[in-house]
Design a protein around this motif. Structure first.
Motif, PDB file in Angstrom:
ATOM      1  N   SER A  22       0.834  -1.197   0.000  1.00 60.03           N
ATOM      2  CA  SER A  22       0.000   0.000   0.000  1.00 60.03           C
ATOM      3  C   SER A  22       0.875   1.255   0.000  1.00 60.03           C
ATOM      4  O   SER A  22       0.593   2.224  -0.705  1.00 60.03           O
ATOM      5  CB  SER A  22      -0.925  -0.002   1.219  1.00 60.03           C
ATOM      6  N   ILE A  83     -10.938  -9.295   5.924  1.00 61.11           N
ATOM      7  CA  ILE A  83     -11.742  -8.195   5.392  1.00 61.11           C
ATOM      8  C   ILE A  83     -11.201  -6.860   5.870  1.00 61.11           C
ATOM      9  O   ILE A  83     -11.044  -5.921   5.078  1.00 61.11           O
ATOM     10  CB  ILE A  83     -13.228  -8.371   5.787  1.00 61.11           C
ATOM     11  N   GLN A  84     -10.886  -6.759   7.151  1.00 62.70           N
ATOM     12  CA  GLN A  84     -10.361  -5.492   7.647  1.00 62.70           C
ATOM     13  C   GLN A  84      -9.000  -5.185   7.038  1.00 62.70           C
ATOM     14  O   GLN A  84      -8.685  -4.035   6.765  1.00 62.70           O
ATOM     15  CB  GLN A  84     -10.340  -5.432   9.179  1.00 62.70           C
ATOM     16  N   PHE A  86      -8.030  -6.006   4.042  1.00 58.10           N
ATOM     17  CA  PHE A  86      -8.326  -5.521   2.694  1.00 58.10           C
ATOM     18  C   PHE A  86      -8.796  -4.069   2.724  1.00 58.10           C
ATOM     19  O   PHE A  86      -8.336  -3.238   1.929  1.00 58.10           O
ATOM     20  CB  PHE A  86      -9.389  -6.408   2.028  1.00 58.10           C
ATOM     21  N   LEU A  87      -9.715  -3.741   3.620  1.00 56.88           N
ATOM     22  CA  LEU A  87     -10.196  -2.358   3.734  1.00 56.88           C
ATOM     23  C   LEU A  87      -9.058  -1.417   4.113  1.00 56.88           C
ATOM     24  O   LEU A  87      -8.949  -0.308   3.589  1.00 56.88           O
ATOM     25  CB  LEU A  87     -11.331  -2.273   4.759  1.00 56.88           C
ATOM     26  N   ASN A  88      -8.208  -1.880   5.014  1.00 56.08           N
ATOM     27  CA  ASN A  88      -7.030  -1.107   5.403  1.00 56.08           C
ATOM     28  C   ASN A  88      -6.161  -0.830   4.175  1.00 56.08           C
ATOM     29  O   ASN A  88      -5.696   0.285   3.961  1.00 56.08           O
ATOM     30  CB  ASN A  88      -6.265  -1.900   6.471  1.00 56.08           C
ATOM     31  N   ILE A  90      -6.993  -0.778   0.930  1.00 52.24           N
ATOM     32  CA  ILE A  90      -7.553   0.077  -0.124  1.00 52.24           C
ATOM     33  C   ILE A  90      -7.707   1.531   0.295  1.00 52.24           C
ATOM     34  O   ILE A  90      -7.856   2.409  -0.561  1.00 52.24           O
ATOM     35  CB  ILE A  90      -8.898  -0.465  -0.674  1.00 52.24           C
ATOM     36  N   TRP A  91      -7.657   1.804   1.607  1.00 55.87           N
ATOM     37  CA  TRP A  91      -7.845   3.184   2.048  1.00 55.87           C
ATOM     38  C   TRP A  91      -6.782   4.113   1.449  1.00 55.87           C
ATOM     39  O   TRP A  91      -7.122   5.172   0.922  1.00 55.87           O
ATOM     40  CB  TRP A  91      -7.841   3.289   3.579  1.00 55.87           C
ATOM     41  N   VAL A 107     -14.794   4.272   3.664  1.00 59.21           N
ATOM     42  CA  VAL A 107     -14.018   3.037   3.860  1.00 59.21           C
ATOM     43  C   VAL A 107     -13.563   2.937   5.316  1.00 59.21           C
ATOM     44  O   VAL A 107     -13.640   1.867   5.927  1.00 59.21           O
ATOM     45  CB  VAL A 107     -12.817   2.971   2.890  1.00 59.21           C
ATOM     46  N   LEU A 110     -16.473   1.865   7.522  1.00 62.24           N
ATOM     47  CA  LEU A 110     -16.678   0.426   7.363  1.00 62.24           C
ATOM     48  C   LEU A 110     -15.554  -0.363   8.031  1.00 62.24           C
ATOM     49  O   LEU A 110     -15.801  -1.370   8.707  1.00 62.24           O
ATOM     50  CB  LEU A 110     -16.782   0.065   5.875  1.00 62.24           C
ATOM     51  N   LEU A 111     -14.325   0.101   7.868  1.00 67.74           N
ATOM     52  CA  LEU A 111     -13.175  -0.544   8.507  1.00 67.74           C
ATOM     53  C   LEU A 111     -13.344  -0.553  10.022  1.00 67.74           C
ATOM     54  O   LEU A 111     -13.119  -1.583  10.676  1.00 67.74           O
ATOM     55  CB  LEU A 111     -11.878   0.169   8.098  1.00 67.74           C
ATOM     56  N   VAL A 114     -15.849  -3.191  10.990  1.00 75.70           N
ATOM     57  CA  VAL A 114     -15.314  -4.548  10.850  1.00 75.70           C
ATOM     58  C   VAL A 114     -14.287  -4.835  11.946  1.00 75.70           C
ATOM     59  O   VAL A 114     -14.240  -5.952  12.483  1.00 75.70           O
ATOM     60  CB  VAL A 114     -14.715  -4.775   9.440  1.00 75.70           C
TER      61      VAL A 114
END
Length: 154
Positions: A22, A83-84, A86-88, A90-91, A107, A110-111, A114
């Motif tokens: 990232s 899932i978290q 992944f969200l982390n 993409i932020w 995001v 939502l993160l 989760v």
């Protein structure tokens, strides 16, 4: 090196690798961040990689404790962890790459949700694993404040 130590290292390397990729995708992020109007509590740029490194290590240890537990509920907990993560991941590209601060904030919301669910799931399996995630939840809460303030200030 025994199998448990190898597993622990792998579980620590996974979130560190996610953070590294990232970071590579958004390599000029701090330069861009410094050009933004920032809220009063915005920390200096050097704080972010230090804090994230510590948090990723805690995530890795925590997920290792869950993965190596005998609990029948560990798959559900590890799914929330994935899932978290992944969200982390993409932020940063959304915030820094796309410059879409509002979507990045969504995001983060939502993160945050989760992470709370993940902490609850971890707690039922291994309270220590859950407690290791509390600094992460606090940091994401603070990141939400920063993100929201940047929306309003820029």
């Amino acid at each position: 090196m025994n199998t448990n130590k190898r597993k622990l290292i792998i579980f620590i390397l996974i979130p560190l690798a996610v953070g590294l990729v990232s970071g590579i995708l958004t390599k000029n992020s701090m330069t861009m961040y410094n050009t933004l109007n920032q809220p009063a509590l915005s920390p200096p740029g050097w704080v972010f990689p230090v804090v994230w490194t510590i948090l990723y290590i805690l995530m890795g240890v925590s997920s290792y404790l869950i993965a190596t537990s005998p609990s029948q509920k560990k798959q559900e907990a590890l799914l929330l962890y994935a899932i978290q993560l992944f969200l982390n991941f993409i932020w940063s590209p959304i915030f820094f790459g796309l410059g879409n601060y509002f979507l990045a904030f969504l995001v983060l919301v939502l993160l945050w949700y989760v992470i709370v669910k993940m902490i609850r799931a971890f707690f039922r399996i291994d309270p220590t694993a859950a407690l290791l995630q509390i600094p992460y939840l606090l940091w994401i809460t603070f990141a939400g404040y920063l993100n929201l303030a940047i929306i309003f200030l820029n």
